[in-house]
Design a protein around this motif. Structure first.
Motif, PDB file in Angstrom:
ATOM      1  N   ARG A   1      20.174   4.153   0.972  1.00 63.82           N
ATOM      2  CA  ARG A   1      19.709   5.228   1.039  1.00 63.82           C
ATOM      3  C   ARG A   1      19.978   6.609   0.091  1.00 63.82           C
ATOM      4  N   SER A   2      20.091   6.395  -0.907  1.00 64.71           N
ATOM      5  CA  SER A   2      20.885   6.813  -2.156  1.00 64.71           C
ATOM      6  C   SER A   2      19.319   6.707  -2.797  1.00 64.71           C
ATOM      7  N   GLU A   3      18.619   5.265  -2.458  1.00 67.76           N
ATOM      8  CA  GLU A   3      18.122   5.298  -3.734  1.00 67.76           C
ATOM      9  C   GLU A   3      16.242   5.603  -3.383  1.00 67.76           C
ATOM     10  N   VAL A   4      16.385   6.039  -2.655  1.00 66.42           N
ATOM     11  CA  VAL A   4      15.479   6.428  -1.720  1.00 66.42           C
ATOM     12  C   VAL A   4      15.099   7.876  -0.762  1.00 66.42           C
ATOM     13  N   PRO A   5      15.482   9.042  -1.970  1.00 64.97           N
ATOM     14  CA  PRO A   5      16.169  10.100  -1.321  1.00 64.97           C
ATOM     15  C   PRO A   5      14.799  11.087  -0.776  1.00 64.97           C
ATOM     16  N   TRP A   6      13.633  11.080  -0.885  1.00 63.12           N
ATOM     17  CA  TRP A   6      12.512  11.589  -0.221  1.00 63.12           C
ATOM     18  C   TRP A   6      12.790  11.169   0.604  1.00 63.12           C
ATOM     19  N   VAL A   7      13.776  10.041   1.212  1.00 64.50           N
ATOM     20  CA  VAL A   7      12.906   9.779   2.772  1.00 64.50           C
ATOM     21  C   VAL A   7      13.914  10.479   4.334  1.00 64.50           C
ATOM     22  N   LYS A   8      12.853  11.145   4.447  1.00 68.56           N
ATOM     23  CA  LYS A   8      14.967  12.350   5.238  1.00 68.56           C
ATOM     24  C   LYS A   8      15.037  11.428   6.717  1.00 68.56           C
ATOM     25  N   ARG A   9      14.023  10.483   7.312  1.00 68.99           N
ATOM     26  CA  ARG A   9      14.182  10.584   8.774  1.00 68.99           C
ATOM     27  C   ARG A   9      15.138   8.776   8.958  1.00 68.99           C
ATOM     28  N   MET A  10      15.688   8.114  10.005  1.00 68.49           N
ATOM     29  CA  MET A  10      15.651   6.423   9.996  1.00 68.49           C
ATOM     30  C   MET A  10      14.074   6.502  10.376  1.00 68.49           C
ATOM     31  N   PRO A  11      14.054   4.790   9.548  1.00 73.20           N
ATOM     32  CA  PRO A  11      12.903   4.094   9.781  1.00 73.20           C
ATOM     33  C   PRO A  11      13.317   4.169  10.862  1.00 73.20           C
TER      34      PRO A  11
ATOM     35  N   SER B   1       6.740  -0.489   3.029  1.00 77.06           N
ATOM     36  CA  SER B   1       6.437  -0.329   1.504  1.00 77.06           C
ATOM     37  C   SER B   1       5.929   1.522   1.824  1.00 77.06           C
ATOM     38  N   LEU B   2       5.472   1.475   2.944  1.00 78.59           N
ATOM     39  CA  LEU B   2       4.737   2.327   3.522  1.00 78.59           C
ATOM     40  C   LEU B   2       6.472   3.981   3.869  1.00 78.59           C
ATOM     41  N   ILE B   3       7.387   3.028   4.316  1.00 78.18           N
ATOM     42  CA  ILE B   3       8.341   4.188   4.401  1.00 78.18           C
ATOM     43  C   ILE B   3       9.426   4.803   3.599  1.00 78.18           C
ATOM     44  N   PHE B   4       9.203   3.988   2.948  1.00 76.25           N
ATOM     45  CA  PHE B   4      10.228   4.115   2.216  1.00 76.25           C
ATOM     46  C   PHE B   4       9.916   4.636   0.805  1.00 76.25           C
ATOM     47  N   ASN B   5       8.244   4.220   0.347  1.00 78.14           N
ATOM     48  CA  ASN B   5       7.336   5.139  -0.764  1.00 78.14           C
ATOM     49  C   ASN B   5       7.612   6.546  -0.183  1.00 78.14           C
ATOM     50  N   GLY B   6       7.535   6.530   1.043  1.00 79.57           N
ATOM     51  CA  GLY B   6       7.297   8.203   1.219  1.00 79.57           C
ATOM     52  C   GLY B   6       6.445   9.112   1.636  1.00 79.57           C
ATOM     53  N   VAL B   7       5.243   7.456   2.304  1.00 81.33           N
ATOM     54  CA  VAL B   7       4.045   8.166   3.140  1.00 81.33           C
ATOM     55  C   VAL B   7       4.218   8.836   3.634  1.00 81.33           C
ATOM     56  N   PHE B   8       4.776   8.699   4.894  1.00 76.42           N
ATOM     57  CA  PHE B   8       4.994   8.950   5.983  1.00 76.42           C
ATOM     58  C   PHE B   8       6.033  10.840   5.815  1.00 76.42           C
ATOM     59  N   ASP B   9       6.769  10.894   4.864  1.00 79.94           N
ATOM     60  CA  ASP B   9       7.456  12.389   4.550  1.00 79.94           C
ATOM     61  C   ASP B   9       6.539  12.447   3.781  1.00 79.94           C
ATOM     62  N   LYS B  10       6.078  12.088   2.870  1.00 76.09           N
ATOM     63  CA  LYS B  10       4.678  12.978   2.639  1.00 76.09           C
ATOM     64  C   LYS B  10       3.642  13.958   3.540  1.00 76.09           C
ATOM     65  N   HIS B  11       2.726  12.756   4.530  1.00 77.33           N
ATOM     66  CA  HIS B  11       2.470  12.972   5.665  1.00 77.33           C
ATOM     67  C   HIS B  11       2.801  13.077   6.909  1.00 77.33           C
TER      68      HIS B  11
ATOM     69  N   PHE C   1       0.850  -1.459  -0.055  1.00 79.56           N
ATOM     70  CA  PHE C   1       0.030   0.030  -0.298  1.00 79.56           C
ATOM     71  C   PHE C   1       0.908   0.794  -0.586  1.00 79.56           C
ATOM     72  N   GLY C   2       2.197   1.271  -0.152  1.00 78.61           N
ATOM     73  CA  GLY C   2       2.858   1.959  -0.240  1.00 78.61           C
ATOM     74  C   GLY C   2       3.495   2.719  -1.206  1.00 78.61           C
ATOM     75  N   ASP C   3       2.606   1.961  -3.074  1.00 78.12           N
ATOM     76  CA  ASP C   3       2.457   2.065  -4.006  1.00 78.12           C
ATOM     77  C   ASP C   3       2.077   3.782  -4.221  1.00 78.12           C
ATOM     78  N   PRO C   4       2.488   4.756  -5.376  1.00 78.91           N
ATOM     79  CA  PRO C   4       1.896   5.732  -4.854  1.00 78.91           C
ATOM     80  C   PRO C   4       0.632   5.716  -5.420  1.00 78.91           C
ATOM     81  N   TYR C   5       0.325   4.975  -5.989  1.00 78.74           N
ATOM     82  CA  TYR C   5      -1.370   4.324  -7.000  1.00 78.74           C
ATOM     83  C   TYR C   5      -2.413   4.604  -5.795  1.00 78.74           C
TER      84      TYR C   5
END
Length: 370
Positions: A274-284, A234-244, A180-184
């Motif tokens: 972490r270079s693969e997911v630069p939108w993630v700004k915090r440690m998981p 999925s939620l962490i590395f697809n940036g859901v928490f950083d976006k919200h 469910f982390g998918d941008p869809y």
């Protein structure tokens, strides 16, 4: 974060607990009960075509009452959670629960894709039925907005339609086989944020293990945490928490003893990749501590020392919220599920405060004498 200690404190949940929020209680709707809430074009799927939810789990529930506690089944054969009066007696009154968050039974997110418009309409009917037949009957009952995750735009529309209801505290997605982390699925999270709701992820019989469905129920049930770990990653590395960053997520009916391993493993991978997911700004692990809560059921038997060590490994006593999973066969009693000897402060966090702080719309609790 309150400092934690493995030093035993002489007390017990039954002796010291004065308030309780239960974050996982299942009310159950007969499909015929939803028919009045469906528009005529959708009613025929149930009344004329005999639609039934797909059953994926290839096992029987290996317990006397099947899925439910035997004493929660109705004399007329209806399953547990079908009758408000019985639920009130067995759960709310017997265990003196302040608030119970209803998590439902039927959820299109766990059903196979197809008939998207019908399943979206079915979730709308379920929400209307939940409000009319349950939330209106008891001040202690709080609701979850049910949506069809396979139709993200329709799901967002439903959250906007019903999410402002004062007794709706979260939107809930039953886990199946989708990450469910998918941008869809991001329109769903945007709607949740707009309506100041939490997001609940609930275990489902539609969720396979990493190797599909094993030969025995005990194998599959042992491996339930796998799908919760998959969803969080999925939620962490697809940036859901950083976006919200204000979003609170509740992981429901998956237990919690896996959490320290997940935090450690995800942190290490983040350091290396972490270079693969630069939108993630915090440690998981920091994301989890700040934005995720875990319902305790099914609680594993452990000593007080083991339980406190688990909290110490998580470096937080704010992650766990109590749940009974009523009316299911592995129901957890608030007087027996957790180790004896928890301090009053820790009991209050697990039984009350962690849920209060996670649900932005949680009503105030009663005070002594009310």
């Amino acid at each position: 974060m309150t400092e934690v200690s493995v030093r035993p404190v002489v007390s017990s949940p039954s002796a010291k607990r004065s308030q309780l929020i239960d974050v996982d209680v299942h009310e159950r709707a007969d499909l015929q009960a939803l028919v009045p809430y469906l528009e005529p074009m959708w009613r025929k799927y149930i009344t004329d075509f005999g639609w039934q939810p797909e059953r994926v789990l290839p096992y029987s529930q290996y317990a006397a009452g099947g899925l439910d506690r035997l004493d929660a089944k109705l004399p007329d054969g209806r399953p547990g959670g079908s009758d408000y009066d019985l639920l009130r007696r067995q759960l709310l009154d017997e265990h003196d629960i302040d608030y119970a968050v209803l998590t439902g039974w039927l959820d299109a997110s766990a059903l196979q894709p197809g008939w998207a418009e019908f399943k979206t309409a079915l979730m709308s009917a379920y929400n209307d039925w939940q409000i009319a037949d349950w939330l209106s009957r008891d001040d202690r009952l709080l609701g979850s907005v049910h949506v069809n995750a396979h139709d993200p735009i329709g799901a967002a529309r439903e959250i906007d339609r019903i999410g402002s209801h004062p007794k709706m505290v979260q939107a809930i997605l039953y886990i199946a086989d989708k990450a469910f982390g998918d941008p869809y699925y991001h329109p769903i999270y945007e709607a949740i944020a707009r309506n100041n709701l939490a997001l609940g992820f609930h275990h489902s019989e539609n969720a396979p293990t990493a190797l599909g469905f094993h030969r025995y129920f005990v194998e599959w049930h042992t491996l339930v945490p796998q799908v919760f770990m998959s969803e969080l990653v999925s939620l962490i590395f697809n940036g859901v928490f950083d976006k919200h960053p204000e979003l609170k997520v509740f992981m429901i009916e998956g237990g919690f003893t896996y959490v320290p391993h997940l935090m450690s493993r995800a942190d290490q991978q983040y350091k290396e990749l972490r270079s693969e997911v630069p939108w993630v700004k915090r440690m998981p692990s920091d994301i989890i501590r700040q934005q995720v809560r875990f319902a305790t059921q099914p609680t594993e038997e452990m000593s007080l020392t083991q339980f406190m060590r688990l909290i110490d490994w998580c470096e937080s006593d704010e992650l766990f919220c109590f749940s009974t999973d009523y009316p299911h066969w592995d129901f957890d009693s608030p007087t027996e599920a957790l180790p004896q000897g928890l301090s009053e402060d820790l009991q209050r966090k697990i039984f009350v405060e962690n849920a209060q702080n996670g649900y932005a719309k949680m009503p105030a609790l009663r005070t002594a004498g009310q």
